[in-house]
Design a protein around this motif. Sequence first.
Motif, PDB file in Angstrom:
ATOM      1  N   SER A 129     -12.107  33.569 -10.960  1.00  0.00           N
ATOM      2  CA  SER A 129     -12.657  32.380 -11.621  1.00  0.00           C
ATOM      3  C   SER A 129     -12.181  31.139 -10.875  1.00  0.00           C
ATOM      4  CB  SER A 129     -12.184  32.332 -13.083  1.00  0.00           C
ATOM      5  OG  SER A 129     -12.670  31.176 -13.736  1.00  0.00           O
ATOM      6  N   ASP A 192     -16.896  33.888 -10.601  1.00  0.00           N
ATOM      7  CA  ASP A 192     -17.459  32.878 -11.491  1.00  0.00           C
ATOM      8  C   ASP A 192     -17.018  31.506 -10.994  1.00  0.00           C
ATOM      9  OD1 ASP A 192     -18.937  32.058 -13.713  1.00  0.00           O
ATOM     10  OD2 ASP A 192     -17.178  32.005 -15.006  1.00  0.00           O
ATOM     11  N   ASP A 248     -23.305  28.980 -24.637  1.00  0.00           N
ATOM     12  CA  ASP A 248     -22.048  29.675 -24.356  1.00  0.00           C
ATOM     13  C   ASP A 248     -20.985  29.037 -25.238  1.00  0.00           C
ATOM     14  OD1 ASP A 248     -19.668  30.734 -23.470  1.00  0.00           O
ATOM     15  OD2 ASP A 248     -20.212  30.700 -21.357  1.00  0.00           O
ATOM     16  N   TRP A 284     -13.483  34.572 -20.102  1.00  0.00           N
ATOM     17  CA  TRP A 284     -14.416  35.300 -19.248  1.00  0.00           C
ATOM     18  C   TRP A 284     -13.684  36.383 -18.455  1.00  0.00           C
ATOM     19  CZ3 TRP A 284     -14.573  35.706 -13.868  1.00  0.00           C
ATOM     20  CH2 TRP A 284     -15.688  36.419 -13.370  1.00  0.00           C
ATOM     21  N   TRP A 296     -21.536  39.374 -18.123  1.00  0.00           N
ATOM     22  CA  TRP A 296     -21.956  37.990 -18.293  1.00  0.00           C
ATOM     23  C   TRP A 296     -22.379  37.696 -19.734  1.00  0.00           C
ATOM     24  CZ3 TRP A 296     -20.240  35.941 -14.118  1.00  0.00           C
ATOM     25  CH2 TRP A 296     -20.400  36.551 -12.873  1.00  0.00           C
TER      26      TRP A 296
END
Length: 313
Positions: A129, A192, A248, A284, A296
């Motif tokens: 990430s 990500d 989200d 995540w 996802w």
Amino acid sequence: MIKEITYPCKIDNSDQPAMFFQASGNEPRPLLVALHTWSYDHTSGFEEFLRFVRKKNWHLIFPEFRGPNWTSEACGSEYVVSDIEDAVRFVKDNYPVDDDKVYLCGGSGGGYAALLMAGRRPDLWSAVSAWCPCADLVRWFSEGKVLGTEYPEHIATACGGSPELSEKAHAEALRRSATTWLVNAVNCCTVDISTGIHDGHTGSVPVSQAVRCFNILAGESDRISEADMDFINKNEKIPAELLFHGEDPSFGERTIYLRRQSNRARLTLFEGGHEILFFPACQWLERQSRANGPDWSPVPEVMEPNGQTALSR
């Protein structure tokens, strides 16, 4: 309790510092390797990561990897790559680690280093990430001169000269850039990438730095065009045809303006500046595993307020 440690680094047979939190129990636990920002070291910036791993009972290592990015040993050097590799090895050799859940995360200079390591050692990570990354040092040198920041001087010092004036320094800046290596992560590392829409205006890294990284990892038909990148950089807005219309909840009240997935990569541009949102980042990562591939799926609900840090450096 988090503590300062040193761990052995093979590149120069030195002991390098890190902050370390050990998960409790004898069962293998996830490992989060978190990375400091551009101008700092291992003593600052780990607090929100620590809050999450305590709650989840993960191991955390927050290495120095040669400190602020204005020396030749720092700033994407071979020392940096080797030190981060050795941080993973140290924890695995000494503590029970779930090899299916080895995560890497950072923002700003830490986002740059995270993407560099995704490209240099994609085999190490279950997921990466990266937030507001300054990933292409040659471009960022030129962009920093336009913005009037101190970062071009840092890059020149680390690379042995100006990438615009010296062919050797230009080659060195390319060698240290995450964008040079990211092709190695295509379809073999889950990545990500997120950044605030106002970065480059209220912050020091134009949004296109993040977008270009996604484009390397994405399929050709999913890439963001140069014209659209220029529009986003200039206007701090997303072209209408690229606007995200989903949800989200992990981002809380932050609007997501653009979200695109392709291969094993995702790009998110959200309402914000040069910052990392720790809760969506770690939440995540928690859903990712080496065995199952990218997840996802949206988070069903926000479990706690977003933790975030504006990253000026």
